[in-house]
Design an enzyme around this catalytic site. Sequence first.
Site, PDB file in Angstrom:
ATOM      1  CG  ASP A  46      -1.735   1.264   1.171  1.00  0.00           C
ATOM      2  OD1 ASP A  46      -2.876   1.230   0.540  1.00  0.00           O
ATOM      3  OD2 ASP A  46      -1.371   2.387   1.940  1.00  0.00           O
ATOM      4  CE1 TYR A  51       0.556   8.126   2.428  1.00  0.00           C
ATOM      5  CE2 TYR A  51       1.143   5.758   1.939  1.00  0.00           C
ATOM      6  CZ  TYR A  51       0.325   6.537   2.263  1.00  0.00           C
ATOM      7  OH  TYR A  51      -0.822   6.213   3.070  1.00  0.00           O
ATOM      8  CE  LYS A  76      -3.629   4.687   0.732  1.00  0.00           C
ATOM      9  NZ  LYS A  76      -2.322   4.572   1.253  1.00  0.00           N
ATOM     10  CG  HIS A 116      -4.678   9.744   0.274  1.00  0.00           C
ATOM     11  ND1 HIS A 116      -3.320   9.444   0.078  1.00  0.00           N
ATOM     12  CD2 HIS A 116      -4.821   9.351   1.536  1.00  0.00           C
ATOM     13  CE1 HIS A 116      -2.767   9.050   1.124  1.00  0.00           C
ATOM     14  NE2 HIS A 116      -3.615   9.039   2.139  1.00  0.00           N
TER      15      HIS A 116
HETATM   16  P1  NAD Z   1       1.057   1.293  11.761  1.00  0.00           P
HETATM   17  O1  NAD Z   1      -0.192   0.902  12.953  1.00  0.00           O
HETATM   18  O2  NAD Z   1       1.168   0.298  10.874  1.00  0.00           O
HETATM   19  O3  NAD Z   1       2.190   1.506  12.723  1.00  0.00           O
HETATM   20  C1  NAD Z   1       3.646   1.466  12.294  1.00  0.00           C
HETATM   21  C2  NAD Z   1       4.526   1.764  13.234  1.00  0.00           C
HETATM   22  O4  NAD Z   1       4.432   0.763  14.464  1.00  0.00           O
HETATM   23  C3  NAD Z   1       6.043   1.636  12.667  1.00  0.00           C
HETATM   24  O5  NAD Z   1       6.691   2.786  12.336  1.00  0.00           O
HETATM   25  C4  NAD Z   1       6.885   1.248  14.075  1.00  0.00           C
HETATM   26  O6  NAD Z   1       7.119   2.128  14.739  1.00  0.00           O
HETATM   27  C5  NAD Z   1       5.962   0.325  14.752  1.00  0.00           C
HETATM   28  N1  NAD Z   1       5.889  -0.977  14.598  1.00  0.00           N
HETATM   29  C6  NAD Z   1       5.576  -1.845  13.528  1.00  0.00           C
HETATM   30  N2  NAD Z   1       5.657  -3.152  13.761  1.00  0.00           N
HETATM   31  C7  NAD Z   1       5.859  -3.166  14.910  1.00  0.00           C
HETATM   32  C8  NAD Z   1       6.148  -4.303  15.644  1.00  0.00           C
HETATM   33  N3  NAD Z   1       6.029  -5.620  15.310  1.00  0.00           N
HETATM   34  N4  NAD Z   1       6.532  -4.194  17.184  1.00  0.00           N
HETATM   35  C9  NAD Z   1       6.787  -2.620  17.494  1.00  0.00           C
HETATM   36  N5  NAD Z   1       6.213  -1.783  16.848  1.00  0.00           N
HETATM   37  C10 NAD Z   1       5.913  -1.813  15.594  1.00  0.00           C
HETATM   38  O7  NAD Z   1       0.998   2.777  11.208  1.00  0.00           O
HETATM   39  P2  NAD Z   1       0.976   3.726   9.740  1.00  0.00           P
HETATM   40  O8  NAD Z   1       2.232   3.338   9.361  1.00  0.00           O
HETATM   41  O9  NAD Z   1       0.203   4.819  10.203  1.00  0.00           O
HETATM   42  O10 NAD Z   1      -0.050   2.770   9.092  1.00  0.00           O
HETATM   43  C11 NAD Z   1       0.021   1.668   8.200  1.00  0.00           C
HETATM   44  C12 NAD Z   1      -0.094   2.133   6.560  1.00  0.00           C
HETATM   45  O11 NAD Z   1      -1.417   2.664   6.583  1.00  0.00           O
HETATM   46  C13 NAD Z   1       0.798   3.045   6.373  1.00  0.00           C
HETATM   47  O12 NAD Z   1       2.141   2.809   6.001  1.00  0.00           O
HETATM   48  C14 NAD Z   1       0.163   3.683   5.051  1.00  0.00           C
HETATM   49  O13 NAD Z   1       0.423   2.538   4.023  1.00  0.00           O
HETATM   50  C15 NAD Z   1      -1.284   3.453   5.477  1.00  0.00           C
HETATM   51  N6  NAD Z   1      -2.081   4.891   5.956  1.00  0.00           N
HETATM   52  C16 NAD Z   1      -2.883   5.290   5.281  1.00  0.00           C
HETATM   53  C17 NAD Z   1      -3.596   6.470   5.549  1.00  0.00           C
HETATM   54  C18 NAD Z   1      -4.585   7.042   4.912  1.00  0.00           C
HETATM   55  O14 NAD Z   1      -5.015   8.067   4.947  1.00  0.00           O
HETATM   56  N7  NAD Z   1      -5.086   6.357   3.717  1.00  0.00           N
HETATM   57  C19 NAD Z   1      -2.989   7.279   6.916  1.00  0.00           C
HETATM   58  C20 NAD Z   1      -2.119   6.574   7.441  1.00  0.00           C
HETATM   59  C21 NAD Z   1      -1.704   5.282   7.029  1.00  0.00           C
END
Ligand code: NAD
Length: 284
Positions: A46, A51, A76, A116
């Site tokens: 994704d 990004y 997106k 988005h």
């Molecule tokens: P997430 O909830 O996936 O958390 C990611 C963070 O959690 C990492 O940076 C790391 O610090 C920690 N982490 C990951 N795996 C871990 C583990 N096993 N143990 C401990 N810590 C861990 O947060 P995110 O990146 O905000 O969301 C995931 C994806 O969703 C994004 O990368 C993106 O692709 C998507 N997203 C979309 C929107 C949107 O508006 N459509 C907004 C935010 C994110």
Amino acid sequence: MSTIPSVTLNNGAVIPQLGFGVWQVPDAEATPAVRTAIEAGYRSIDTAAIYENEVGTGRAVAEAGVPREELFITTKLWNSGTRDWSGAAGRAAVRQEFDASLEKLGLDYLDLYLIHWPRPMHGTFLNVWEAVAGLLDDGRVKSVGVSNFGIPQLETLIKESSVVPVLNQVELHPYFPQQELRDFQAQHGIAAEAWSPLGQGGELLSEPALVKIAEKHGRTVAQVVLRWHLQSGVIAIPKSVTPSRIRENLAVTGFELDAEDLAAIAAVQTGVRIGPDPQGFDWN
Ligand code: NAD
């Protein structure tokens, strides 16, 4: 390699229930991160135009050596308020943004293209949606959906358009489980995809009730949370650039949360978002 379940979307397309997100991953770092993810067994990636890592993501896809048809690639549309998204100009802008993303990714088709944000809030998202749905006609995108839409915007699309989004990607995790939106979407065949499924790695991962469940199953809290998404029928796209965590987040099969675990997870709900409320934010 663990077998990740999949979800069949309302157009018959099939998406892995766990994917790999790359928000906040710089373009150069996206290549090794996505390569590690694909090597670990992720088949769904994704990204988003905003990004600014479509080039690095696409490079990893090209280098990974996995047949294209085995991958599910999402990006997106950033329908920023600095352009006119109404009428024919809007339709041309959508096509231009889509072409630019495909070129950056180095792909000849996308599995999923999402709007988005539902902006401008009170204007043109229906026009943008019709333009995005029109992209289906030439086969360069297999499925179309939305992100950060609320019930009012989804109702508009359902009423006014002949194409129903395959999914809506929203903030969703045990603190903010989006039950009302999920129920609405389930009634209309719109799958739920969770962004920030791990609560961005914040306090959720040290929540005492979740730590207890993790200890009980000999798993990490991240794995318990991702297992919760899977058992809830939600598609989750966790992000990490750390190879061990990338693998850990995929190893969520082979155990089952029981009714007691699920009740304890339901009880941690706070109703508080991490990100902004798309219904009340001026994205322009
Ligand atoms: P997430 O909830 O996936 O958390 C990611 C963070 O959690 C990492 O940076 C790391 O610090 C920690 N982490 C990951 N795996 C871990 C583990 N096993 N143990 C401990 N810590 C861990 O947060 P995110 O990146 O905000 O969301 C995931 C994806 O969703 C994004 O990368 C993106 O692709 C998507 N997203 C979309 C929107 C949107 O508006 N459509 C907004 C935010 C994110």
